[in-house]
Design a protein around this motif. Structure first.
Motif, mmCIF file in Angstrom:
data_model
loop_
_atom_site.group_PDB
_atom_site.id
_atom_site.type_symbol
_atom_site.label_atom_id
_atom_site.label_comp_id
_atom_site.label_asym_id
_atom_site.label_seq_id
_atom_site.Cartn_x
_atom_site.Cartn_y
_atom_site.Cartn_z
ATOM 1 N N LEU A 186 -4.417 0.746 4.645
ATOM 2 C CA LEU A 186 -5.350 0.755 5.783
ATOM 3 C C LEU A 186 -5.651 -0.658 6.256
ATOM 4 O O LEU A 186 -5.675 -0.927 7.471
ATOM 5 N N LEU A 187 -5.863 -1.583 5.313
ATOM 6 C CA LEU A 187 -6.134 -2.971 5.696
ATOM 7 C C LEU A 187 -4.957 -3.567 6.466
ATOM 8 O O LEU A 187 -5.145 -4.258 7.469
ATOM 9 N N GLY A 221 0.814 -1.213 0.000
ATOM 10 C CA GLY A 221 0.000 0.000 0.000
ATOM 11 C C GLY A 221 0.843 1.256 0.000
ATOM 12 O O GLY A 221 0.555 2.211 -0.737
ATOM 13 N N TRP A 244 -7.045 5.767 -9.189
ATOM 14 C CA TRP A 244 -7.198 4.363 -8.820
ATOM 15 C C TRP A 244 -5.937 3.837 -8.146
ATOM 16 O O TRP A 244 -6.031 3.034 -7.211
ATOM 17 N N ALA A 280 -4.117 3.377 -0.715
ATOM 18 C CA ALA A 280 -4.655 3.784 0.585
ATOM 19 C C ALA A 280 -5.454 2.665 1.233
ATOM 20 O O ALA A 280 -5.338 2.412 2.440
ATOM 21 N N VAL A 281 -6.268 1.971 0.433
ATOM 22 C CA VAL A 281 -7.082 0.884 0.974
ATOM 23 C C VAL A 281 -6.204 -0.259 1.475
ATOM 24 O O VAL A 281 -6.409 -0.797 2.574
ATOM 25 N N ILE A 282 -5.206 -0.646 0.665
ATOM 26 C CA ILE A 282 -4.324 -1.749 1.067
ATOM 27 C C ILE A 282 -3.533 -1.373 2.321
ATOM 28 O O ILE A 282 -3.369 -2.181 3.245
ATOM 29 N N ALA A 290 -6.007 5.432 -4.622
ATOM 30 C CA ALA A 290 -7.080 4.847 -3.814
ATOM 31 C C ALA A 290 -6.755 3.402 -3.442
ATOM 32 O O ALA A 290 -6.956 2.982 -2.293
ATOM 33 N N GLY A 291 -6.231 2.636 -4.400
ATOM 34 C CA GLY A 291 -5.869 1.252 -4.107
ATOM 35 C C GLY A 291 -4.769 1.163 -3.062
ATOM 36 O O GLY A 291 -4.828 0.327 -2.158
#
Length: 240
Positions: free
Chosen positions: A47-48, A14, A37, A43-45, A40-41
């Motif tokens: 955060l997970l 991420g 994208w 940031a999501v990874i 955003a990808g």
């Protein structure tokens, strides 16, 4: 692979996506329109991975509180070695596709032609020197039956490729990402161009040699060079 290692890899992945999305290195892989994208990808990874790490830390503390046995758990430290190739991939970014890709593509099937009506090519703008992308120049040279390039001086930029048929000026064209990249090339009719090594970026001023962009040579027109100079490689090396 242990959960701790998986979580660290998620954070690294991420973070790497966020890094290339912010500093512009994503342009080596995808079109500019894909930046949201990529960010955003990443940031999501990220955060997970962070949430998973926090959850596992809290669970481990709770387990230590209720554990009464005397056993000890020794984590498999070798699993952390998997972090090394991830760091190598994401911290050492590869360059954009260059002369090697052009040579490999040229050695395969010839570039397919798509017939276009002459009306699809508007007149070139006025001026002594017209700046054009390599894509527009090659397209006009190959399919504009009105000969809008004939007698016009243009300015092109690209990187040098030493091929079997002479010195080429090339740009890689992508529709979505680097995986579908295809080369656009022109042949430089200039002894001076041969002095520059592969992947040197040049700004070239010259005129098309009419009738040289044909199916037999993959629609690669000849350019009579009037001036050229080396330039820095652009951050966005592709055309779209």
């Amino acid at each position: 692979m242990r959960r701790e290692t998986q979580n660290i890899l998620l954070v690294l992945l991420g973070g790497a996506l966020l890094k290339i999305g912010v500093n512009g290195d994503y342009l080596r892989y995808v079109k500019p329109a894909q930046q949201p994208w990529v960010v955003a990808g990443g940031a999501v990874i990220l955060l997970l991975g962070a949430v998973a790490i926090v959850r596992d830390v809290l669970a481990a503390r709770q387990a230590r509180t209720v554990t009464t046995g005397h056993g000890h758990h020794h984590p498999a430290r070798s699993a952390w070695l998997l972090v090394v190739p991830v760091l190598a991939v994401f911290l050492v970014a590869p360059p954009a596709l260059g002369s090697d890709s052009v040579i490999r593509t040229s050695a395969g099937a010839p570039r397919s032609a798509v017939a276009q009506d002459a009306a699809a090519f508007p007149p070139l703008p006025a001026g002594d020197v017209v700046p054009l992308t390599l894509t527009e120049f090659v397209t006009r040279a190959g399919w504009d039956s009105r000969g809008s390039l004939n007698g016009r001086t243009v300015r092109l930029s690209g990187f040098v490729v030493h091929g079997n048929e002479g010195v080429l000026l090339a740009r890689m064209v992508i529709r979505c990402c680097a995986a579908d990249a295809a080369p656009m090339t022109v042949r430089l009719a200039s002894p001076q161009a041969a002095r520059y090594p592969d992947d040197t970026w040049l700004e070239v001023t010259g005129q098309v040699v009419p009738g040289t962009a044909v199916a037999a040579n993959g629609y690669t027109p000849d350019v009579t060079v009037t001036a050229l100079r080396p330039i820095p490689a652009p951050q966005d090396a592709y055309e779209y």
